[in-house]
Write a protein that holds these residues in place. Sequence first.
Motif, PDB file in Angstrom:
ATOM      1  N   GLU A  27       0.826  -1.208   0.000  1.00 45.77           N
ATOM      2  CA  GLU A  27       0.000   0.000   0.000  1.00 45.77           C
ATOM      3  C   GLU A  27       0.861   1.258   0.000  1.00 45.77           C
ATOM      4  N   PHE A  28       1.967   1.240   0.738  1.00 39.34           N
ATOM      5  CA  PHE A  28       2.857   2.404   0.768  1.00 39.34           C
ATOM      6  C   PHE A  28       3.472   2.619  -0.613  1.00 39.34           C
ATOM      7  N   ASP A  29       3.915   1.546  -1.244  1.00 38.79           N
ATOM      8  CA  ASP A  29       4.479   1.621  -2.590  1.00 38.79           C
ATOM      9  C   ASP A  29       3.440   2.175  -3.571  1.00 38.79           C
ATOM     10  N   LYS A  30       2.198   1.746  -3.404  1.00 40.61           N
ATOM     11  CA  LYS A  30       1.105   2.249  -4.250  1.00 40.61           C
ATOM     12  C   LYS A  30       0.930   3.753  -4.038  1.00 40.61           C
ATOM     13  N   LEU A  31       0.976   4.209  -2.782  1.00 42.94           N
ATOM     14  CA  LEU A  31       0.841   5.626  -2.451  1.00 42.94           C
ATOM     15  C   LEU A  31       1.939   6.454  -3.122  1.00 42.94           C
ATOM     16  N   VAL A  32       3.169   5.994  -3.032  1.00 43.20           N
ATOM     17  CA  VAL A  32       4.286   6.702  -3.661  1.00 43.20           C
ATOM     18  C   VAL A  32       4.073   6.763  -5.171  1.00 43.20           C
ATOM     19  N   GLY A  33       3.597   5.665  -5.755  1.00 47.25           N
ATOM     20  CA  GLY A  33       3.312   5.636  -7.189  1.00 47.25           C
ATOM     21  C   GLY A  33       2.203   6.597  -7.581  1.00 47.25           C
ATOM     22  N   ILE A  34       1.186   6.701  -6.748  1.00 44.28           N
ATOM     23  CA  ILE A  34       0.083   7.635  -7.018  1.00 44.28           C
ATOM     24  C   ILE A  34       0.627   9.060  -7.089  1.00 44.28           C
ATOM     25  N   PHE A  35       1.502   9.433  -6.148  1.00 43.05           N
ATOM     26  CA  PHE A  35       2.047  10.789  -6.173  1.00 43.05           C
ATOM     27  C   PHE A  35       2.949  11.020  -7.367  1.00 43.05           C
ATOM     28  N   SER A  36       3.677  10.015  -7.760  1.00 40.77           N
ATOM     29  CA  SER A  36       4.502  10.136  -8.956  1.00 40.77           C
ATOM     30  C   SER A  36       3.614  10.415 -10.172  1.00 40.77           C
ATOM     31  N   THR A  37       2.495   9.706 -10.259  1.00 41.75           N
ATOM     32  CA  THR A  37       1.548   9.907 -11.362  1.00 41.75           C
ATOM     33  C   THR A  37       0.895  11.277 -11.286  1.00 41.75           C
ATOM     34  N   LEU A  38       0.456  11.681 -10.105  1.00 41.24           N
ATOM     35  CA  LEU A  38      -0.208  12.977  -9.947  1.00 41.24           C
ATOM     36  C   LEU A  38       0.685  14.139 -10.376  1.00 41.24           C
ATOM     37  N   ARG A  39       1.990  13.988 -10.176  1.00 37.34           N
ATOM     38  CA  ARG A  39       2.929  15.070 -10.493  1.00 37.34           C
ATOM     39  C   ARG A  39       3.569  14.889 -11.868  1.00 37.34           C
ATOM     40  N   SER A  40       3.181  13.859 -12.596  1.00 36.26           N
ATOM     41  CA  SER A  40       3.769  13.583 -13.906  1.00 36.26           C
ATOM     42  C   SER A  40       3.188  14.494 -14.984  1.00 36.26           C
ATOM     43  N   LYS A  41       3.731  14.389 -16.176  1.00 30.35           N
ATOM     44  CA  LYS A  41       3.308  15.222 -17.315  1.00 30.35           C
ATOM     45  C   LYS A  41       1.790  15.197 -17.493  1.00 30.35           C
ATOM     46  N   ASN A  42       1.183  14.041 -17.402  1.00 33.51           N
ATOM     47  CA  ASN A  42      -0.265  13.904 -17.601  1.00 33.51           C
ATOM     48  C   ASN A  42      -1.035  13.867 -16.284  1.00 33.51           C
ATOM     49  N   GLY A  43      -0.398  14.321 -15.221  1.00 34.70           N
ATOM     50  CA  GLY A  43      -1.018  14.279 -13.905  1.00 34.70           C
ATOM     51  C   GLY A  43      -1.956  15.442 -13.646  1.00 34.70           C
ATOM     52  N   CYS A  44      -2.215  15.657 -12.379  1.00 35.80           N
ATOM     53  CA  CYS A  44      -3.155  16.690 -11.937  1.00 35.80           C
ATOM     54  C   CYS A  44      -2.486  18.072 -11.960  1.00 35.80           C
ATOM     55  N   MET A  45      -3.134  19.025 -12.622  1.00 38.85           N
ATOM     56  CA  MET A  45      -2.561  20.374 -12.723  1.00 38.85           C
ATOM     57  C   MET A  45      -2.304  20.984 -11.350  1.00 38.85           C
ATOM     58  N   TRP A  46      -3.249  20.833 -10.427  1.00 43.48           N
ATOM     59  CA  TRP A  46      -3.087  21.431  -9.095  1.00 43.48           C
ATOM     60  C   TRP A  46      -1.892  20.806  -8.385  1.00 43.48           C
ATOM     61  N   ASP A  47      -1.818  19.483  -8.395  1.00 42.20           N
ATOM     62  CA  ASP A  47      -0.711  18.799  -7.715  1.00 42.20           C
ATOM     63  C   ASP A  47       0.635  19.200  -8.312  1.00 42.20           C
TER      64      ASP A  47
ATOM     65  N   ASP B  81      -3.882  11.778   6.065  1.00 43.86           N
ATOM     66  CA  ASP B  81      -3.631  13.079   5.448  1.00 43.86           C
ATOM     67  C   ASP B  81      -2.255  13.625   5.808  1.00 43.86           C
ATOM     68  N   ILE B  82      -1.779  13.330   7.017  1.00 50.46           N
ATOM     69  CA  ILE B  82      -0.410  13.714   7.402  1.00 50.46           C
ATOM     70  C   ILE B  82       0.587  12.928   6.549  1.00 50.46           C
ATOM     71  N   LEU B  83       0.343  11.637   6.394  1.00 50.65           N
ATOM     72  CA  LEU B  83       1.211  10.803   5.556  1.00 50.65           C
ATOM     73  C   LEU B  83       1.212  11.316   4.117  1.00 50.65           C
ATOM     74  N   LEU B  84       0.044  11.729   3.633  1.00 49.33           N
ATOM     75  CA  LEU B  84      -0.060  12.323   2.303  1.00 49.33           C
ATOM     76  C   LEU B  84       0.906  13.495   2.188  1.00 49.33           C
ATOM     77  N   GLN B  85       0.938  14.348   3.184  1.00 52.53           N
ATOM     78  CA  GLN B  85       1.824  15.502   3.160  1.00 52.53           C
ATOM     79  C   GLN B  85       3.294  15.085   3.096  1.00 52.53           C
ATOM     80  N   VAL B  86       3.654  14.090   3.869  1.00 51.31           N
ATOM     81  CA  VAL B  86       5.043  13.609   3.879  1.00 51.31           C
ATOM     82  C   VAL B  86       5.434  13.089   2.502  1.00 51.31           C
ATOM     83  N   VAL B  87       4.588  12.257   1.925  1.00 48.06           N
ATOM     84  CA  VAL B  87       4.886  11.677   0.612  1.00 48.06           C
ATOM     85  C   VAL B  87       4.887  12.757  -0.467  1.00 48.06           C
ATOM     86  N   PHE B  88       3.977  13.715  -0.372  1.00 52.60           N
ATOM     87  CA  PHE B  88       3.902  14.816  -1.329  1.00 52.60           C
ATOM     88  C   PHE B  88       5.208  15.618  -1.316  1.00 52.60           C
ATOM     89  N   HIS B  89       5.655  15.997  -0.122  1.00 50.98           N
ATOM     90  CA  HIS B  89       6.900  16.748   0.003  1.00 50.98           C
ATOM     91  C   HIS B  89       8.093  15.924  -0.499  1.00 50.98           C
TER      92      HIS B  89
END
Length: 142
Positions: free
Chosen positions: A7-27, A64-72
Amino acid sequence: MKKYLKEFDKLVGIFSTLRSKNGCMWDKEQTHETLVKHLFSEAEEVKQAIKNKDKENLEEELGDILLQVVFHAQIAKENKDFDITGVIERLNKKLLRRHPHIFGNYKVKDAKDIEVMWEKIKEKEKNLKAKKENKRRKSVIK
């Protein structure tokens, strides 16, 4: 693989995707600086969940705290500063270093002894960090 690692690996992958070329503009627009307010907000929500003894909400807010850590960590990885592995490695080393009564030969009598020991370790770390920074500054000046 243990479920939490998967699940942690999946979370890291989600953030990689969100910040990728085709990811979320806000992220993709976020920086360490723009996220600070969210980190403090999430910490306040954790505090409220604990105060309210709301275990379900606490679970969500800790996420949500973990989200912040992974995001940063993802932003730092993109900046080639560090990544989530470095964050975890540093934390592991710190926990081992600051618990010599568990992972070493240091003897304590009670929780008060642990607090005193903890403060001594933190002070030693602070002094070592300051010496390292002074040495770095001197080498830059030369």
